[in-house]
Scaffold this motif. Structure first.
Motif, PDB file in Angstrom:
ATOM      1  N   ALA A  54       0.833  -1.211   0.000  1.00  0.00           N
ATOM      2  CA  ALA A  54       0.000   0.000   0.000  1.00  0.00           C
ATOM      3  C   ALA A  54       0.864   1.257   0.000  1.00  0.00           C
ATOM      4  CB  ALA A  54      -0.932  -0.004   1.211  1.00  0.00           C
ATOM      5  N   VAL A  55       1.992   1.222   0.728  1.00  0.00           N
ATOM      6  CA  VAL A  55       2.932   2.355   0.720  1.00  0.00           C
ATOM      7  C   VAL A  55       3.460   2.563  -0.693  1.00  0.00           C
ATOM      8  CG1 VAL A  55       5.158   3.199   1.557  1.00  0.00           C
ATOM      9  CG2 VAL A  55       3.579   2.048   3.128  1.00  0.00           C
ATOM     10  N   HIS A  56       3.881   1.473  -1.325  1.00  0.00           N
ATOM     11  CA  HIS A  56       4.430   1.577  -2.684  1.00  0.00           C
ATOM     12  C   HIS A  56       3.417   2.184  -3.650  1.00  0.00           C
ATOM     13  CE1 HIS A  56       6.924   0.691  -6.126  1.00  0.00           C
ATOM     14  NE2 HIS A  56       5.856   0.175  -6.719  1.00  0.00           N
ATOM     15  N   ARG A  57       2.151   1.856  -3.460  1.00  0.00           N
ATOM     16  CA  ARG A  57       1.101   2.355  -4.359  1.00  0.00           C
ATOM     17  C   ARG A  57       0.559   3.719  -3.926  1.00  0.00           C
ATOM     18  NH1 ARG A  57      -3.347  -1.887  -4.766  1.00  0.00           N
ATOM     19  NH2 ARG A  57      -3.977  -0.602  -6.522  1.00  0.00           N
ATOM     20  N   ARG A  58       1.159   4.305  -2.866  1.00  0.00           N
ATOM     21  CA  ARG A  58       0.757   5.628  -2.351  1.00  0.00           C
ATOM     22  C   ARG A  58      -0.646   5.621  -1.789  1.00  0.00           C
ATOM     23  NH1 ARG A  58       4.159   9.744  -3.922  1.00  0.00           N
ATOM     24  NH2 ARG A  58       6.130   8.886  -4.653  1.00  0.00           N
ATOM     25  N   LEU A  59      -1.046   4.483  -1.203  1.00  0.00           N
ATOM     26  CA  LEU A  59      -2.376   4.384  -0.613  1.00  0.00           C
ATOM     27  C   LEU A  59      -2.353   4.504   0.901  1.00  0.00           C
ATOM     28  CD1 LEU A  59      -3.761   1.414  -2.762  1.00  0.00           C
ATOM     29  CD2 LEU A  59      -4.146   3.880  -3.079  1.00  0.00           C
ATOM     30  N   ALA A  60      -1.147   4.497   1.491  1.00  0.00           N
ATOM     31  CA  ALA A  60      -1.026   4.550   2.950  1.00  0.00           C
ATOM     32  C   ALA A  60       0.370   5.028   3.318  1.00  0.00           C
ATOM     33  CB  ALA A  60      -1.280   3.164   3.551  1.00  0.00           C
ATOM     34  N   PRO A  61       0.523   5.612   4.527  1.00  0.00           N
ATOM     35  CA  PRO A  61       1.851   5.990   5.000  1.00  0.00           C
ATOM     36  C   PRO A  61       2.622   4.752   5.452  1.00  0.00           C
ATOM     37  CG  PRO A  61       0.231   6.446   6.687  1.00  0.00           C
ATOM     38  CD  PRO A  61      -0.542   5.994   5.469  1.00  0.00           C
ATOM     39  N   VAL A 101      12.191  -0.594   3.862  1.00  0.00           N
ATOM     40  CA  VAL A 101      12.612   0.732   4.318  1.00  0.00           C
ATOM     41  C   VAL A 101      12.854   1.695   3.156  1.00  0.00           C
ATOM     42  CG1 VAL A 101      14.421   1.985   5.577  1.00  0.00           C
ATOM     43  CG2 VAL A 101      13.532  -0.189   6.476  1.00  0.00           C
ATOM     44  N   PHE A 102      13.420   1.205   2.066  1.00  0.00           N
ATOM     45  CA  PHE A 102      13.718   2.074   0.926  1.00  0.00           C
ATOM     46  C   PHE A 102      12.465   2.171   0.049  1.00  0.00           C
ATOM     47  CE2 PHE A 102      17.693   1.433   2.742  1.00  0.00           C
ATOM     48  CZ  PHE A 102      18.629   2.293   2.180  1.00  0.00           C
ATOM     49  N   SER A 103      11.464   2.795   0.609  1.00  0.00           N
ATOM     50  CA  SER A 103      10.132   2.762   0.012  1.00  0.00           C
ATOM     51  C   SER A 103       9.899   3.903  -0.979  1.00  0.00           C
ATOM     52  CB  SER A 103       9.069   2.817   1.116  1.00  0.00           C
ATOM     53  OG  SER A 103       9.210   4.008   1.871  1.00  0.00           O
ATOM     54  N   ASN A 104       8.907   3.668  -1.826  1.00  0.00           N
ATOM     55  CA  ASN A 104       8.461   4.686  -2.766  1.00  0.00           C
ATOM     56  C   ASN A 104       7.940   5.890  -1.986  1.00  0.00           C
ATOM     57  OD1 ASN A 104       7.721   5.927  -5.160  1.00  0.00           O
ATOM     58  ND2 ASN A 104       5.825   4.762  -5.395  1.00  0.00           N
ATOM     59  N   GLY A 105       8.402   7.068  -2.372  1.00  0.00           N
ATOM     60  CA  GLY A 105       8.028   8.290  -1.674  1.00  0.00           C
ATOM     61  C   GLY A 105       9.072   8.746  -0.679  1.00  0.00           C
ATOM     62  N   TRP A 106       9.934   7.830  -0.244  1.00  0.00           N
ATOM     63  CA  TRP A 106      11.006   8.193   0.682  1.00  0.00           C
ATOM     64  C   TRP A 106      12.378   8.023   0.029  1.00  0.00           C
ATOM     65  CZ3 TRP A 106      15.142   5.570   3.068  1.00  0.00           C
ATOM     66  CH2 TRP A 106      15.795   6.304   4.051  1.00  0.00           C
ATOM     67  N   ALA A 107      12.670   6.845  -0.497  1.00  0.00           N
ATOM     68  CA  ALA A 107      13.968   6.606  -1.124  1.00  0.00           C
ATOM     69  C   ALA A 107      13.967   7.025  -2.594  1.00  0.00           C
ATOM     70  CB  ALA A 107      14.354   5.129  -1.006  1.00  0.00           C
ATOM     71  N   TYR A 110       8.418   7.195  -7.588  1.00  0.00           N
ATOM     72  CA  TYR A 110       8.046   6.518  -8.826  1.00  0.00           C
ATOM     73  C   TYR A 110       6.596   6.824  -9.163  1.00  0.00           C
ATOM     74  CZ  TYR A 110       6.568   2.768 -11.934  1.00  0.00           C
ATOM     75  OH  TYR A 110       6.024   2.066 -12.983  1.00  0.00           O
ATOM     76  N   GLN A 111       6.398   7.319 -10.359  1.00  0.00           N
ATOM     77  CA  GLN A 111       5.051   7.540 -10.886  1.00  0.00           C
ATOM     78  C   GLN A 111       4.955   6.808 -12.212  1.00  0.00           C
ATOM     79  OE1 GLN A 111       2.787   9.116  -9.200  1.00  0.00           O
ATOM     80  NE2 GLN A 111       3.965  10.240  -7.669  1.00  0.00           N
ATOM     81  N   ASN A 113       3.440   7.391 -14.959  1.00  0.00           N
ATOM     82  CA  ASN A 113       3.557   8.209 -16.170  1.00  0.00           C
ATOM     83  C   ASN A 113       4.552   9.354 -16.035  1.00  0.00           C
ATOM     84  OD1 ASN A 113       1.535   6.764 -17.634  1.00  0.00           O
ATOM     85  ND2 ASN A 113      -0.018   7.763 -16.379  1.00  0.00           N
ATOM     86  N   GLY A 114       5.501   9.202 -15.125  1.00  0.00           N
ATOM     87  CA  GLY A 114       6.489  10.263 -14.951  1.00  0.00           C
ATOM     88  C   GLY A 114       7.866   9.698 -14.682  1.00  0.00           C
ATOM     89  N   PRO A 115       8.848  10.567 -14.576  1.00  0.00           N
ATOM     90  CA  PRO A 115      10.206  10.092 -14.311  1.00  0.00           C
ATOM     91  C   PRO A 115      10.347   9.614 -12.868  1.00  0.00           C
ATOM     92  CG  PRO A 115      10.141  12.482 -14.238  1.00  0.00           C
ATOM     93  CD  PRO A 115       8.778  12.024 -14.689  1.00  0.00           C
ATOM     94  N   THR A 116      11.278   8.704 -12.652  1.00  0.00           N
ATOM     95  CA  THR A 116      11.600   8.266 -11.298  1.00  0.00           C
ATOM     96  C   THR A 116      12.610   9.237 -10.712  1.00  0.00           C
ATOM     97  OG1 THR A 116      11.192   5.949 -11.826  1.00  0.00           O
ATOM     98  CG2 THR A 116      12.577   6.402  -9.911  1.00  0.00           C
ATOM     99  N   ILE A 117      12.302   9.762  -9.530  1.00  0.00           N
ATOM    100  CA  ILE A 117      13.168  10.748  -8.873  1.00  0.00           C
ATOM    101  C   ILE A 117      13.961  10.055  -7.774  1.00  0.00           C
ATOM    102  CG2 ILE A 117      13.225  12.879  -7.527  1.00  0.00           C
ATOM    103  CD1 ILE A 117      10.550  13.603  -8.925  1.00  0.00           C
TER     104      ILE A 117
END
Length: 200
Positions: A54-61, A101-107, A110-111, A113-117
């Motif tokens: 859910a964190v990876h999909r941006r559905l939860a903290p 720990v190295f999760s999407n939104g922190w490490a 990833y979107q 339709n967009g670039p990975t930051i």
């Protein structure tokens, strides 16, 4: 300066634990501080579950245990991973720590339709693998390159972190450990020296 030393081994009497302590001792001798994260002793759950998905999909903290590990990394000037080489890679305990720990939104960001930051620009990393096989075996099978691709590039470069040193301490079961312990102490002592930027 401050380092976070993460141990990926279940046995507190292991050479892996002794090496982590020697790195911390070397850091202290050079006037630095260290925190040792003994994942097995602390009971970190390495299983990537529904909450992590859910964190990876941006559905939860992130869950509380993940937030605590991320805060540890944020407090550190360098991250040091000390682990046994199992099946030519990280052990499951440490690999699961990375995955959670190295999760999407922190490490990284990833979107679809967009670039990975890369969000961990500025984080420096040191890798210390402990291997039972000898150096010749590692060379013949190309483990050095495999480690660079899987761990240095596949994990840390993806997030923007820089691996400043990567050491595989070979033949750990067939030789006197004093040499490896000395290497670990020297790594700690030199960890924050400006010249410490080569891969061993």
């Amino acid at each position: 300066m401050h380092a976070l030393i993460v141990i990926g081994h279940h046995d507190p009497e292991s050479l892996t634990h002794a090496l982590a302590q020697r790195i911390a001792d070397g850091l202290a001798s050079a006037g630095h501080t260290a925190e040792i994260a003994d994942l097995a002793r602390e009971g970190f759950d390495p299983r990537f579950g529904l909450a992590d998905h859910a964190v990876h999909r941006r559905l939860a903290p992130p869950p509380a245990d993940v937030l605590a590990e991320q805060a540890r990394i944020e407090r550190a000037d360098a991250l040091v991973l000390v682990y046994p080489v199992y099946w030519w890679s990280l052990p499951a305990l440490l690999k699961g720590w990375v995955e959670r720990v190295f999760s999407n939104g922190w490490a990284f960001d990833y979107q679809v339709n967009g670039p990975t930051i890369k969000k961990l620009q500025g984080l420096t990393v040191h890798l210390v693998g402990v291997a039972g096989a000898d150096a010749g075996t590692f060379e013949r099978h190309g483990y050095g390159e495999a480690m660079r691709v899987q761990i240095e590039h596949g994990i840390f470069d993806y997030c923007g972190a820089q691996v400043l040193s990567s050491n595989v301490l070979t033949d750990s079961e067939g030789q006197d450990p004093k040499g490896h312990l000395r290497t670990a102490w020297q790594l700690g002592q030199q960890l924050f020296e400006p010249a410490r930027n080569q891969t061993a």
